[in-house]
Design a protein around this motif. Structure first.
Motif, PDB file in Angstrom:
ATOM      1  N   PRO A   1      -3.163  17.171 -10.654  1.00  0.00           N
ATOM      2  CA  PRO A   1      -3.532  15.408 -11.238  1.00  0.00           C
ATOM      3  C   PRO A   1      -4.585  14.651 -10.506  1.00  0.00           C
ATOM      4  N   GLU A   2      -5.282  15.241  -9.146  1.00  0.00           N
ATOM      5  CA  GLU A   2      -6.037  14.249  -8.918  1.00  0.00           C
ATOM      6  C   GLU A   2      -7.343  14.901  -8.729  1.00  0.00           C
ATOM      7  N   THR A   3      -7.593  16.117  -9.613  1.00  0.00           N
ATOM      8  CA  THR A   3      -9.194  16.068  -9.867  1.00  0.00           C
ATOM      9  C   THR A   3      -9.333  16.635 -11.518  1.00  0.00           C
ATOM     10  N   THR A   4      -8.644  16.082 -12.390  1.00  0.00           N
ATOM     11  CA  THR A   4      -8.012  16.270 -13.715  1.00  0.00           C
ATOM     12  C   THR A   4      -8.535  15.209 -14.456  1.00  0.00           C
ATOM     13  N   GLU A   5      -9.441  15.445 -15.337  1.00  0.00           N
ATOM     14  CA  GLU A   5      -9.725  14.073 -16.480  1.00  0.00           C
ATOM     15  C   GLU A   5      -8.962  14.259 -17.418  1.00  0.00           C
ATOM     16  N   TYR A   6      -8.868  13.250 -18.106  1.00  0.00           N
ATOM     17  CA  TYR A   6      -7.952  13.529 -19.692  1.00  0.00           C
ATOM     18  C   TYR A   6      -9.108  13.200 -19.765  1.00  0.00           C
ATOM     19  N   LEU A   7      -9.105  13.662 -21.181  1.00  0.00           N
ATOM     20  CA  LEU A   7     -10.308  13.485 -22.517  1.00  0.00           C
ATOM     21  C   LEU A   7      -9.153  13.034 -24.147  1.00  0.00           C
ATOM     22  N   ALA A   8      -8.837  11.355 -23.582  1.00  0.00           N
ATOM     23  CA  ALA A   8      -7.984  10.562 -24.545  1.00  0.00           C
ATOM     24  C   ALA A   8      -9.004  10.363 -25.937  1.00  0.00           C
ATOM     25  N   GLU A   9     -10.145  10.590 -26.045  1.00  0.00           N
ATOM     26  CA  GLU A   9     -10.634  10.291 -27.459  1.00  0.00           C
ATOM     27  C   GLU A   9     -11.928  10.967 -27.726  1.00  0.00           C
ATOM     28  N   LEU A  10     -11.881  11.648 -28.744  1.00  0.00           N
ATOM     29  CA  LEU A  10     -13.511  12.436 -29.257  1.00  0.00           C
ATOM     30  C   LEU A  10     -12.880  12.412 -30.932  1.00  0.00           C
ATOM     31  N   ALA A  11     -14.046  12.267 -31.188  1.00  0.00           N
ATOM     32  CA  ALA A  11     -13.542  11.705 -33.177  1.00  0.00           C
ATOM     33  C   ALA A  11     -15.042  11.340 -33.585  1.00  0.00           C
ATOM     34  N   VAL A  12     -15.185  11.623 -34.762  1.00  0.00           N
ATOM     35  CA  VAL A  12     -16.845  11.758 -35.605  1.00  0.00           C
ATOM     36  C   VAL A  12     -15.909  11.084 -37.073  1.00  0.00           C
ATOM     37  N   ASP A  13     -17.389  10.283 -36.985  1.00  0.00           N
ATOM     38  CA  ASP A  13     -16.995   9.894 -38.626  1.00  0.00           C
ATOM     39  C   ASP A  13     -16.519  10.687 -39.538  1.00  0.00           C
ATOM     40  N   SER A  14     -16.280  11.221 -40.594  1.00  0.00           N
ATOM     41  CA  SER A  14     -15.826  12.140 -41.491  1.00  0.00           C
ATOM     42  C   SER A  14     -16.629  12.229 -42.342  1.00  0.00           C
TER      43      SER A  14
ATOM     44  N   ALA B   1     -22.538  17.632 -29.303  1.00  0.00           N
ATOM     45  CA  ALA B   1     -23.121  17.170 -28.342  1.00  0.00           C
ATOM     46  C   ALA B   1     -22.217  15.760 -27.865  1.00  0.00           C
ATOM     47  N   VAL B   2     -21.404  15.202 -28.167  1.00  0.00           N
ATOM     48  CA  VAL B   2     -20.883  14.358 -27.222  1.00  0.00           C
ATOM     49  C   VAL B   2     -19.651  15.061 -26.142  1.00  0.00           C
ATOM     50  N   LEU B   3     -19.449  15.850 -26.329  1.00  0.00           N
ATOM     51  CA  LEU B   3     -18.491  16.720 -25.570  1.00  0.00           C
ATOM     52  C   LEU B   3     -19.349  17.049 -24.140  1.00  0.00           C
ATOM     53  N   ASP B   4     -20.096  17.696 -24.987  1.00  0.00           N
ATOM     54  CA  ASP B   4     -21.052  18.311 -23.800  1.00  0.00           C
ATOM     55  C   ASP B   4     -21.581  17.222 -22.579  1.00  0.00           C
ATOM     56  N   ARG B   5     -22.477  16.220 -23.219  1.00  0.00           N
ATOM     57  CA  ARG B   5     -22.625  15.129 -22.576  1.00  0.00           C
ATOM     58  C   ARG B   5     -21.214  13.905 -21.819  1.00  0.00           C
ATOM     59  N   MET B   6     -20.118  14.264 -21.799  1.00  0.00           N
ATOM     60  CA  MET B   6     -19.625  13.995 -21.406  1.00  0.00           C
ATOM     61  C   MET B   6     -18.321  14.687 -19.567  1.00  0.00           C
ATOM     62  N   ARG B   7     -19.123  15.828 -20.309  1.00  0.00           N
ATOM     63  CA  ARG B   7     -18.622  16.920 -18.940  1.00  0.00           C
ATOM     64  C   ARG B   7     -19.984  16.648 -18.197  1.00  0.00           C
ATOM     65  N   GLU B   8     -20.737  16.259 -18.487  1.00  0.00           N
ATOM     66  CA  GLU B   8     -22.378  16.156 -17.444  1.00  0.00           C
ATOM     67  C   GLU B   8     -21.958  14.897 -16.761  1.00  0.00           C
ATOM     68  N   LEU B   9     -21.519  14.187 -17.271  1.00  0.00           N
ATOM     69  CA  LEU B   9     -20.827  12.384 -16.493  1.00  0.00           C
ATOM     70  C   LEU B   9     -19.633  12.843 -16.176  1.00  0.00           C
ATOM     71  N   LEU B  10     -18.913  13.696 -16.176  1.00  0.00           N
ATOM     72  CA  LEU B  10     -17.869  13.397 -15.037  1.00  0.00           C
ATOM     73  C   LEU B  10     -18.419  13.744 -13.320  1.00  0.00           C
ATOM     74  N   PRO B  11     -17.213  12.963 -13.244  1.00  0.00           N
ATOM     75  CA  PRO B  11     -17.239  13.059 -11.361  1.00  0.00           C
ATOM     76  C   PRO B  11     -17.192  14.559 -11.362  1.00  0.00           C
ATOM     77  N   PRO B  12     -18.376  14.547 -10.055  1.00  0.00           N
ATOM     78  CA  PRO B  12     -18.553  16.054  -9.602  1.00  0.00           C
ATOM     79  C   PRO B  12     -17.143  16.465  -8.568  1.00  0.00           C
ATOM     80  N   THR B  13     -16.159  15.805  -8.602  1.00  0.00           N
ATOM     81  CA  THR B  13     -14.288  16.486  -8.005  1.00  0.00           C
ATOM     82  C   THR B  13     -13.749  17.195  -9.509  1.00  0.00           C
ATOM     83  N   THR B  14     -14.045  16.292 -10.412  1.00  0.00           N
ATOM     84  CA  THR B  14     -13.140  17.210 -11.350  1.00  0.00           C
ATOM     85  C   THR B  14     -13.360  18.938 -11.545  1.00  0.00           C
ATOM     86  N   THR B  15     -12.345  18.787 -11.417  1.00  0.00           N
ATOM     87  CA  THR B  15     -12.202  20.066 -11.583  1.00  0.00           C
ATOM     88  C   THR B  15     -11.908  20.888 -12.860  1.00  0.00           C
TER      89      THR B  15
END
Length: 167
Positions: free
Chosen positions: A84-97, A107-121
């Motif tokens: 739990p201490e090193t897990t990020e929860y992707l609560a929302e990811l959505a695109v207009d139909s 693109a959004v998913l990739d960018r999100m992963r780039e911006l995560l804290p470095p401790t995220t496993t």
């Protein structure tokens, strides 16, 4: 498409509402709380909140936060086999139909992963059990279904997926 840290709040909330009312969710007005009640507080707790825009119009969004901050999964943490201490929860990811299948979600998913804290496993997410399109999308991006763990949320059955973020 641009990825912005924020966009006009009313337009973004309108997009969130529309997505909640379209398939696969198809919530009826009044069936769940209005986006204005839950989305801004979620963003406040987030590590990453992104908005994809076409011009000035929001067309997608992503919100992730520490799983321990989210709190609504606490009873499942041991079953999910995550730290739990090193897990990020992707609560929302959505695109207009109207603009799906154009690479915006990727693109959004990739960018999100780039911006995560470095401790995220690990990144954890949940999606509707019958949303095979979303499940396949996440699997193409390296996520794996967590066997045997599901949750009913807002009256809909959901399953979980995880992805190791860093080696």
């Amino acid at each position: 498409m641009q990825l912005l840290p924020d966009a006009p709040e009313s337009a973004l909330l309108d997009l969130v509402e529309r997505i909640q009312q379209e398939p696969p969710y198809s919530y009826k007005p009044g069936e769940i709380r209005p986006a204005a009640d839950w989305f801004p507080p979620l963003v406040e707790k987030s590590h990453v909140a992104l908005v994809a825009t076409a011009g000035s119009r929001p067309v997608g969004y992503c919100v992730s936060l520490p799983v321990v901050t989210y709190g609504k999964l606490n009873d499942l943490l041991s079953q999910l086999a995550i730290e739990p201490e090193t897990t990020e929860y992707l609560a929302e990811l959505a695109v207009d139909s109207s603009v799906r299948r154009q690479g915006i979600a990727s693109a959004v998913l990739d960018r999100m992963r780039e911006l995560l804290p470095p401790t995220t496993t690990t990144v954890l997410l949940r999606t509707l059990t019958e949303n095979t399109t979303a499940i396949a999308f996440y699997q193409r991006h390296g996520y794996q279904v967590v066997d045997g763990v599901q949750q009913v949320w807002n009256g809909r059955q959901r399953l979980f997926l995880t992805r190791r973020n860093r080696s």
